[in-house]
Design a protein around this motif. Structure first.
Motif, PDB file in Angstrom:
ATOM      1  N   ALA A  64       1.129  -1.231   0.011  1.00  0.00           N
ATOM      2  CA  ALA A  64      -0.274   0.099  -0.002  1.00  0.00           C
ATOM      3  C   ALA A  64       0.846   1.144   0.165  1.00  0.00           C
ATOM      4  O   ALA A  64       0.381   2.537  -0.796  1.00  0.00           O
ATOM      5  CB  ALA A  64      -1.102   0.261   0.992  1.00  0.00           C
ATOM      6  N   ALA A  65       2.306   1.426   0.680  1.00  0.00           N
ATOM      7  CA  ALA A  65       3.180   2.907   0.348  1.00  0.00           C
ATOM      8  C   ALA A  65       3.942   2.961  -0.328  1.00  0.00           C
ATOM      9  O   ALA A  65       5.004   3.172  -0.643  1.00  0.00           O
ATOM     10  CB  ALA A  65       3.733   2.686   2.048  1.00  0.00           C
ATOM     11  N   ALA A  66       3.589   1.430  -1.368  1.00  0.00           N
ATOM     12  CA  ALA A  66       5.025   1.902  -2.051  1.00  0.00           C
ATOM     13  C   ALA A  66       4.596   2.691  -3.346  1.00  0.00           C
ATOM     14  O   ALA A  66       4.070   2.838  -4.038  1.00  0.00           O
ATOM     15  CB  ALA A  66       4.672   0.125  -3.324  1.00  0.00           C
ATOM     16  N   PRO A  67       5.280   3.951  -3.020  1.00  0.00           N
ATOM     17  CA  PRO A  67       5.320   4.883  -3.720  1.00  0.00           C
ATOM     18  C   PRO A  67       5.753   4.847  -5.670  1.00  0.00           C
ATOM     19  O   PRO A  67       6.846   4.218  -5.711  1.00  0.00           O
ATOM     20  CB  PRO A  67       5.744   5.680  -3.780  1.00  0.00           C
ATOM     21  CG  PRO A  67       7.431   5.150  -2.732  1.00  0.00           C
ATOM     22  CD  PRO A  67       6.636   3.679  -2.461  1.00  0.00           C
ATOM     23  N   ASP A  68       4.632   3.882  -7.170  1.00  0.00           N
ATOM     24  CA  ASP A  68       4.189   4.708  -8.199  1.00  0.00           C
ATOM     25  C   ASP A  68       5.389   2.872  -8.625  1.00  0.00           C
ATOM     26  O   ASP A  68       5.358   2.558  -9.074  1.00  0.00           O
ATOM     27  CB  ASP A  68       5.899   5.836  -8.467  1.00  0.00           C
ATOM     28  CG  ASP A  68       5.478   5.873  -9.472  1.00  0.00           C
ATOM     29  OD1 ASP A  68       4.599   5.154 -10.602  1.00  0.00           O
ATOM     30  OD2 ASP A  68       6.236   6.454 -10.458  1.00  0.00           O
ATOM     31  N   ALA A  69       6.068   2.302  -7.455  1.00  0.00           N
ATOM     32  CA  ALA A  69       6.727   1.082  -7.419  1.00  0.00           C
ATOM     33  C   ALA A  69       7.692   1.061  -9.249  1.00  0.00           C
ATOM     34  O   ALA A  69       8.583   1.954  -8.709  1.00  0.00           O
ATOM     35  CB  ALA A  69       6.116   0.141  -7.965  1.00  0.00           C
ATOM     36  N   LEU A  70       7.598   0.438  -9.775  1.00  0.00           N
ATOM     37  CA  LEU A  70       9.122   0.314 -10.525  1.00  0.00           C
ATOM     38  C   LEU A  70       8.802  -0.380 -11.859  1.00  0.00           C
ATOM     39  O   LEU A  70       8.950  -0.837 -12.505  1.00  0.00           O
ATOM     40  CB  LEU A  70      10.348  -0.459 -10.218  1.00  0.00           C
ATOM     41  CG  LEU A  70      10.845   0.125  -8.912  1.00  0.00           C
ATOM     42  CD1 LEU A  70      11.473  -1.071  -8.507  1.00  0.00           C
ATOM     43  CD2 LEU A  70      12.239   1.186  -9.585  1.00  0.00           C
ATOM     44  N   PRO A  71       7.392   0.176 -12.517  1.00  0.00           N
ATOM     45  CA  PRO A  71       6.152  -0.512 -13.635  1.00  0.00           C
ATOM     46  C   PRO A  71       7.310  -0.227 -15.066  1.00  0.00           C
ATOM     47  O   PRO A  71       7.625   0.926 -15.125  1.00  0.00           O
ATOM     48  CB  PRO A  71       5.826   0.351 -13.753  1.00  0.00           C
ATOM     49  CG  PRO A  71       5.598   1.580 -13.074  1.00  0.00           C
ATOM     50  CD  PRO A  71       6.829   1.137 -11.876  1.00  0.00           C
ATOM     51  N   GLY A  72       8.030  -0.815 -15.246  1.00  0.00           N
ATOM     52  CA  GLY A  72       8.454  -1.559 -16.988  1.00  0.00           C
ATOM     53  C   GLY A  72      10.500  -1.309 -16.416  1.00  0.00           C
ATOM     54  O   GLY A  72      11.232  -1.194 -17.674  1.00  0.00           O
ATOM     55  N   ARG A  73      10.537  -1.469 -15.138  1.00  0.00           N
ATOM     56  CA  ARG A  73      12.203  -1.317 -14.701  1.00  0.00           C
ATOM     57  C   ARG A  73      12.270  -2.810 -13.862  1.00  0.00           C
ATOM     58  O   ARG A  73      13.031  -2.683 -13.510  1.00  0.00           O
ATOM     59  CB  ARG A  73      12.187   0.079 -13.738  1.00  0.00           C
ATOM     60  CG  ARG A  73      11.550   1.005 -14.767  1.00  0.00           C
ATOM     61  CD  ARG A  73      11.931   2.622 -14.143  1.00  0.00           C
ATOM     62  NE  ARG A  73      11.495   3.335 -14.725  1.00  0.00           N
ATOM     63  CZ  ARG A  73      10.673   4.151 -14.625  1.00  0.00           C
ATOM     64  NH1 ARG A  73       9.648   3.431 -14.350  1.00  0.00           N
ATOM     65  NH2 ARG A  73      10.110   5.882 -15.519  1.00  0.00           N
ATOM     66  N   MET A  74      11.237  -3.792 -14.195  1.00  0.00           N
ATOM     67  CA  MET A  74      12.155  -4.643 -12.864  1.00  0.00           C
ATOM     68  C   MET A  74      11.663  -6.225 -13.780  1.00  0.00           C
ATOM     69  O   MET A  74       9.928  -6.110 -14.311  1.00  0.00           O
ATOM     70  CB  MET A  74      11.350  -4.682 -11.689  1.00  0.00           C
ATOM     71  CG  MET A  74      10.058  -4.816 -11.758  1.00  0.00           C
ATOM     72  SD  MET A  74       9.904  -4.032  -9.701  1.00  0.00           S
ATOM     73  CE  MET A  74       9.998  -5.710  -8.804  1.00  0.00           C
ATOM     74  N   GLU A  75      12.004  -7.009 -13.441  1.00  0.00           N
ATOM     75  CA  GLU A  75      11.438  -8.229 -13.800  1.00  0.00           C
ATOM     76  C   GLU A  75      10.987  -9.214 -12.530  1.00  0.00           C
ATOM     77  O   GLU A  75      11.881  -8.983 -11.805  1.00  0.00           O
ATOM     78  CB  GLU A  75      12.290  -9.329 -14.457  1.00  0.00           C
ATOM     79  CG  GLU A  75      12.077 -10.658 -14.411  1.00  0.00           C
ATOM     80  CD  GLU A  75      12.789 -11.599 -15.376  1.00  0.00           C
ATOM     81  OE1 GLU A  75      12.574 -12.446 -15.748  1.00  0.00           O
ATOM     82  OE2 GLU A  75      13.901 -11.095 -16.095  1.00  0.00           O
ATOM     83  N   THR A  76       9.585  -9.938 -11.921  1.00  0.00           N
ATOM     84  CA  THR A  76       9.078 -10.231 -10.948  1.00  0.00           C
ATOM     85  C   THR A  76       9.185 -11.691 -10.850  1.00  0.00           C
ATOM     86  O   THR A  76       9.059 -12.317 -12.640  1.00  0.00           O
ATOM     87  CB  THR A  76       7.429 -10.062 -10.707  1.00  0.00           C
ATOM     88  OG1 THR A  76       7.791  -8.672 -10.391  1.00  0.00           O
ATOM     89  CG2 THR A  76       7.261 -10.665  -9.164  1.00  0.00           C
ATOM     90  N   VAL A  77      10.361 -12.975  -9.891  1.00  0.00           N
ATOM     91  CA  VAL A  77      10.439 -13.817  -9.948  1.00  0.00           C
ATOM     92  C   VAL A  77       9.692 -13.637  -8.846  1.00  0.00           C
ATOM     93  O   VAL A  77      10.304 -13.655  -7.897  1.00  0.00           O
ATOM     94  CB  VAL A  77      11.613 -14.376 -10.154  1.00  0.00           C
ATOM     95  CG1 VAL A  77      11.894 -15.631  -9.838  1.00  0.00           C
ATOM     96  CG2 VAL A  77      12.314 -13.310 -11.511  1.00  0.00           C
TER      97      VAL A  77
END
Length: 326
Positions: A64-77
């Motif tokens: 909930a507190a993640a500001p803008d996160a990292l869209p398009g800049r990370m790969e999730t495993v």
């Protein structure tokens, strides 16, 4: 970020904290979400891949507190509990074998029903696997769930939170305009069958008694094993379940990027019959050439044909079958 001094340093100077010329590994990143903006700015300035490895016990994009996160800049495993193949040293190639071999898939098993029950209640969490004493393992499972800080009645109202901390997984409904509307309701399965068995107070011996929840727990066990394999299989496929208005059901539907589909049903019995393929036949009829194979996983020992592209296969094929070419 579990250590107070590390969190304090990160929060005091997030830009300086992530400004390193070499790989930076940040564990439990969800405890310091303010670092994400600093990482985003750093990645935008220096786009070399692999500069940051972020790990955590909850989903990054669910914070909930993640500001803008990292869209398009990370790969999730997704890091699942151990698979059965990882525990046994087996090949864990069942997903690839289904897509590649189709109805030519063959497997003979020597695994008895009692061993399946043992595997279900053990699960794959490393700490649980290391504890041979069922009582010590049960205490670990109790502590794992109690650490949520929620009462069991309250848990039902926190399914999203449970998914974000990797306790349960949603398996969405599958459809492809087959002329009959498929349900859109997702199914929920425990990420680890050991936790699920502990929550219903089921032990390995008790699961073999009449009336025990062996079937539902085996189904959850199989679905979680398939989900594990999809994180490393050569086939890029997604996991769904299927149920239509005619009450035709398939426990697992795997569809790859080319639109090819395999179906998996799970039966706790050591014998199977034509009725066990009812849902798989429905899929085969609707999909035509896009249907690769339909498999009923059961606790018997032999691979048996039940018509074109339909096979009964022992459950142990999940972790004992190798991917073709490996």
């Amino acid at each position: 970020m579990d250590r107070a001094q590390d969190r304090a340093a990160a929060l005091a100077d997030p830009v300086g904290f992530v400004d390193l010329p070499h790989l930076l590994v940040i564990d439990e990143i969800q405890r310091a979400p303010d670092l994400l903006l600093a990482i985003k700015a750093s990645v935008d300035e220096d786009q070399r891949p692999g500069r940051y490895l972020l790990t955590g016990s909850s989903r990054l994009f669910g914070m909930a507190a993640a500001p803008d996160a990292l869209p398009g800049r990370m790969e999730t495993v997704e890091l699942w509990p151990f698979s059965q193949g990882e525990i046994d040293g087996g090949p864990d190639g069942f997903v690839d074998a289904m897509f590649t071999l189709g109805p030519d898939l063959r497997h003979e098993s020597t695994v008895p029903r009692a061993d399946y029950a043992t595997r279900i209640v053990r699960g794959g969490l490393p700490e649980a696997v290391s504890r041979d004493d069922p009582r010590r393992r049960g205490r670990f499972f109790d502590a794992y769930v109690q650490s949520l800080g929620l009462s069991r009645p309250t848990i039902a109202r926190y399914l999203k939170a449970l998914e974000e901390i990797f306790l349960v997984k949603r398996i969405p409904g599958w459809s492809r305009n087959l002329g009959t509307r498929a349900t859109a309701s997702p199914r929920l399965v425990f990420v680890d069958s050991g936790i699920a068995a502990n929550e219903v107070a089921a032990d390995a011996r008790g699961l073999l008694r009449s009336g025990a929840p062996f079937g539902p727990l085996l189904e959850s066990f199989v679905l979680s094993e398939l989900a594990r394999q999809l994180t490393w299989s050569d086939q890029l496929a997604d996991l769904y379940h299927y149920r239509d208005q005619g009450q035709y059901e398939v426990d697992a539907v795997l569809e790859n990027r080319q639109g090819k589909v395999v179906g998996v049903e799970v039966k706790a019995a050591s014998t199977v019959g034509p009725d066990d393929f009812r849902g798989l036949r429905r899929l085969a009829d609707r999909l035509g050439d896009d249907f690769v194979v339909g498999v009923v996983l059961y606790t018997g020992t032999a691979t048996l044909p039940f018509g074109e592209r339909l096979r009964a296969v022992p459950v142990s094929a999940l972790w004992q079958v190798a991917a073709p070419g490996r």
